[in-house]
Every structure is written in structure tokens, then in C-alpha cells.
Design an enzyme around this catalytic site. Structure first.
Site, PDB file in Angstrom:
ATOM      1  N   GLN A 285       7.985 -13.275  13.776  1.00 41.99           N
ATOM      2  CA  GLN A 285       7.058 -14.208  13.119  1.00 41.99           C
ATOM      3  C   GLN A 285       6.793 -15.436  14.002  1.00 41.99           C
ATOM      4  O   GLN A 285       5.665 -15.915  14.098  1.00 41.99           O
ATOM      5  CB  GLN A 285       7.634 -14.668  11.781  1.00 41.99           C
ATOM      6  CG  GLN A 285       7.579 -13.617  10.678  1.00 41.99           C
ATOM      7  CD  GLN A 285       7.838 -14.266   9.348  1.00 41.99           C
ATOM      8  OE1 GLN A 285       6.937 -14.825   8.726  1.00 41.99           O
ATOM      9  NE2 GLN A 285       9.090 -14.219   8.921  1.00 41.99           N
TER      10      GLN A 285
ATOM     11  N   ASP B 138       9.376 -14.201   1.180  1.00 40.45           N
ATOM     12  CA  ASP B 138       9.820 -13.537  -0.052  1.00 40.45           C
ATOM     13  C   ASP B 138      11.289 -13.760  -0.346  1.00 40.45           C
ATOM     14  O   ASP B 138      11.712 -13.762  -1.513  1.00 40.45           O
ATOM     15  CB  ASP B 138       9.592 -12.027   0.076  1.00 40.45           C
ATOM     16  CG  ASP B 138       8.133 -11.642  -0.028  1.00 40.45           C
ATOM     17  OD1 ASP B 138       7.755 -10.603   0.537  1.00 40.45           O
ATOM     18  OD2 ASP B 138       7.355 -12.380  -0.675  1.00 40.45           O
TER      19      ASP B 138
ATOM     20  N   ASP C 273       6.480  -4.789  -0.638  1.00 36.58           N
ATOM     21  CA  ASP C 273       5.493  -4.173   0.258  1.00 36.58           C
ATOM     22  C   ASP C 273       5.947  -4.459   1.689  1.00 36.58           C
ATOM     23  O   ASP C 273       5.236  -5.049   2.493  1.00 36.58           O
ATOM     24  CB  ASP C 273       4.073  -4.668  -0.006  1.00 36.58           C
ATOM     25  CG  ASP C 273       3.900  -6.180   0.174  1.00 36.58           C
ATOM     26  OD1 ASP C 273       2.745  -6.608   0.406  1.00 36.58           O
ATOM     27  OD2 ASP C 273       4.905  -6.924   0.107  1.00 36.58           O
TER      28      ASP C 273
ATOM     29  N   ASP D  25       9.466  -9.398   3.204  1.00 35.73           N
ATOM     30  CA  ASP D  25      10.118  -8.540   2.215  1.00 35.73           C
ATOM     31  C   ASP D  25      11.445  -8.036   2.781  1.00 35.73           C
ATOM     32  O   ASP D  25      12.457  -7.977   2.082  1.00 35.73           O
ATOM     33  CB  ASP D  25       9.241  -7.338   1.870  1.00 35.73           C
ATOM     34  CG  ASP D  25       7.870  -7.710   1.364  1.00 35.73           C
ATOM     35  OD1 ASP D  25       7.041  -8.164   2.169  1.00 35.73           O
ATOM     36  OD2 ASP D  25       7.620  -7.562   0.153  1.00 35.73           O
TER      37      ASP D  25
HETATM   38  O1  RIB Z   1       1.350 -14.392   0.207  1.00 36.57           O
HETATM   39  C1  RIB Z   1       2.609 -13.996   0.680  1.00 36.57           C
HETATM   40  C2  RIB Z   1       2.968 -12.644   0.154  1.00 36.57           C
HETATM   41  O2  RIB Z   1       2.061 -11.658   0.648  1.00 36.57           O
HETATM   42  C3  RIB Z   1       4.357 -12.177   0.615  1.00 36.57           C
HETATM   43  O3  RIB Z   1       4.912 -11.361  -0.394  1.00 36.57           O
HETATM   44  C4  RIB Z   1       4.063 -11.346   1.823  1.00 36.57           C
HETATM   45  O4  RIB Z   1       5.057 -10.348   2.073  1.00 36.57           O
HETATM   46  C5  RIB Z   1       2.775 -10.694   1.419  1.00 36.57           C
HETATM   47  O5  RIB Z   1       3.087  -9.567   0.605  1.00 36.57           O
HETATM   48 CA    CA Z   2       5.703  -9.131   0.149  1.00 36.37          CA
END
Ligand code: RIB
Ligand code: CA
Length: 326
Positions: A233, A246, A10, A15
Site C-alpha cells: 500500500q 478494514d 472482498d 481485508d
Molecule cells: O472503502 C473502503 C472499503 O472498500 C474497504 O473495505 C476496502 O477493502 C474496499 O472493500
Molecule cells: Ca474490504
């Protein structure tokens, strides 16, 4: 022999970090990336995913659009974390490539059935990094596709903490039914599962200074994009470092010895007012005597990551995305 992998994403700042690692590391053969609504709407996820694969110069990797929303819950994004476009609002050149015409579930089915026909070394490690809607739909619609799976290594859940709520992790919280279906189906189909949850998720980190070095190297390639993602971030949270998130789940596929895992029974809470979406990890040491427990044994026993060599995984990610720059 590179290991066949498929990511379900996502995208999502972290990701994107995971896709860069999977696309660039020589130990992995990234076959496809399937998209699901989560951090952002599914069309933004598709666009972000194509953009990241362009930066990694991987136009060969199939990208497919999947579920727009969870099975039961309304779609709720995480733009407050990942930015309005879902990937840090970096103003990075968008890809002009179109996604595959098939739905993500059909791409997953086709890739896995082809792998099943190819023999043991072709079996696919599926790495879900998002709400598990696509994977649940796949396993209930085409259970025969599981013959092409080596393992499922998913980012989600937690033995101890939450982030979306006090008790639940975002990916599982947003589609608890799908998470429960995936654990149940994998148990029934004999598919090994590893859970890379919040107990390890935040540990592998990259400093703001290192991110700035990646950006200053320029070149508008994977290294610069990786630096921009980490820098976003750090700025978003006012921190001197940021997790690779991720990407840590992909690290466990490349270097499994980097995590400490325990094989434990896991259930997903579907009903609790304050605990819906919690992964109930049973860490009791009962010596197998569950006769008094009215719940009985969980159907699903999986490998739960409870410790991680954070520096090892941070270095693995950095060396890969930077082409070895230190
Ligand atoms: O809780 C972390 C997850 O939620 C990660 O995959 C982040 O990308 C969000 O999708
Ligand atoms: Ca994710």
C-alpha cells in the site's frame, strides 16, 4: 470466553489485514469467513482469503464463496488499488485448501442458527468488510438467522466523505440496495449495528519502516505477510505509511472503547445522480421534533463511529500480527 465472530470480505489488501487480526487475536473466536465480489472477483477473493488463513495457520476457519455481483449494479473491482490478484500481487504461496461446498449465505445461516441454539455467549458478531450483498441475501432469505447475531459491525459508508465517488464509500456505492436492505432488516429484526466508516477508516496507520521490520523478520508467517501488505500500500500510494483499513473494524470488536460513536439515524441514497450510495447520516440536533421534515424519521438508527484512537488500534493490530514484536 472468546467472542464468536464471522467476517464477510472482498479480500482485498486491508481485508487481509483484518482477517489476520481476527484469526490471531485471543479475544476472538473466528468461526467463518464468507466471500463476496468487490475489490476483486469472488473467486480471487476466495483464493486470497484461504491464503491469508494459511499464513495465520487457521485451517479450521470455514471459508465460503458468495455473491459474484451486487443485487443491481454490475460488478466493478478495485484492482487499481489492490493489485491484479486483489491482494497486492505479492506472489505469496497460494492455499491448496478448498472452500466449503455451501454458498456463503447458507454458511452464514448455519453458523448463526447454531449460535442461536447455543445461548447468549455463543451469539455471533458479524463483521462485513465488503459490499453487503451476502448479508442482504441472508437477512431477507433466512431472517430467523438473526437470532444468532450479537451485533453487526460493518466497514462502510461515511458521515462526511466519499472515496468511490465524491459522496459515496466503495462498499456501499457498489451495492447500495444491499446496504439499504441490511439497515432496514437489522432495524426490523432488532439487531444492533455499528458503522465503521471513512470518518475513522484512514486514521489507524502503520509506517513503511515498521512494515519493513515485519518483512525482515521473515518466517513466511502472518508477520511477514502483514508487512508485505502494508508495504504494498505504501508503494502503491508513494506514502510513508498505510491504513490498516478494514482491520480497524475488527479492532472495534476487540476494544470498543477505541472509537467515539454516536447513535444516529442513517439512510442510504439510492436515487441521486451524484449521491447514489451515500450514507445519509442525520446529525441534526432537533430534540426529537421532526414534524416539519417531509422525509420523516429514518427507520434505522445505528452507532456511527466519528472518532478513533488511531495509535491504540494501530498498536493492537501490530502487536497481534507480529506476535508481540515491537
Ligand atoms: O472503502 C473502503 C472499503 O472498500 C474497504 O473495505 C476496502 O477493502 C474496499 O472493500
Ligand atoms: Ca474490504
Amino acid at each position: 470466553m472468546a467472542l464468536p465472530v464471522v467476517l464477510d470480505v472482498d479480500t482485498g489488501v486491508d481485508d487481509a489485514c483484518a482477517i489476520l487480526l481476527a484469526a490471531l487475536h485471543p479475544a476472538l473466536d473466528l468461526r467463518a469467513v464468507t466471500c463476496v465480489g468487490g475489490n476483486a472477483d469472488v473467486d480471487s477473493v476466495v483464493a486470497n482469503t484461504l491464503t491469508v488463513l494459511d499464513a495465520a495457520e487457521r485451517p479450521d476457519v470455514v471459508v465460503a464463496r458468495g455473491a459474484e455481483r451486487p443485487l443491481l449494479e454490475e460488478a466493478v473491482d478495485a484492482r487499481h488499488v489492490h493489485g491484479q490478484d486483489g491482494m497486492g500481487d505479492l506472489d505469496w504461496a497460494k492455499s491448496t485448501r478448498e472452500p466449503d461446498a455451501r454458498h456463503a449465505v447458507e454458511v452464514l445461516r448455519d453458523v448463526l442458527l447454531e449460535a442461536a441454539a447455543g445461548g447468549e455467549d455463543q451469539l455471533v458478531t458479524l463483521v462485513p468488510l465488503a459490499p453487503l450483498t451476502n448479508v442482504a441475501l441472508l437477512l431477507r432469505t433466512y431472517p430467523e438467522a438473526a437470532r444468532g447475531l450479537r451485533e453487526v459491525v460493518f466497514m462502510g459508508g461515511a458521515a462526511h466523505v466519499g472515496n468511490a465517488t465524491a459522496s459515496a464509500e466503495f462498499n456501499v456505492f457498489h451495492d447500495p440496495e444491499s446496504a439499504a436492505v441490511v439497515l432496514d432488516a437489522c432495524a426490523a429484526l432488532g439487531v444492533r449495528v455499528t458503522m465503521y466508516g471513512l470518518d475513522v477508516f484512514y486514521a489507524p496507520r502503520i509506517s513503511k519502516a515498521t512494515a519493513a521490520k515485519l518483512v525482515s523478520a521473515g518466517g513466511h508467517g502472518p508477520g511477514e505477510l502483514a508487512g508485505r501488505l502494508v508495504g504494498f500500500q505504501c508503494a502503491r500510494f508513494g506514502a510513508d505509511s498505510a491504513t490498516i483499513g478494514d482491520a480497524g473494524a475488527v479492532c472495534t470488536v476487540i476494544e470498543p472503547a477505541g472509537v467515539r460513536r454516536e447513535r444516529l439515524p442513517v439512510r442510504v441514497e439510492l436515487a441521486g445522480t451524484w449521491s447514489r450510495g451515500r450514507t445519509i447520516v442525520d446529525r441534526r440536533d432537533w430534540g426529537g421534533d421532526l414534524s416539519h421534515d417531509p422525509h420523516g424519521p429514518a427507520r434505522s438508527t445505528i452507532d456511527v463511529c466519528l472518532g478513533v484512537d488511531a495509535q491504540r488500534y494501530a498498536t493492537l493490530w501490530l502487536d497481534t500480527v507480529s506476535g508481540g514484536m515491537r
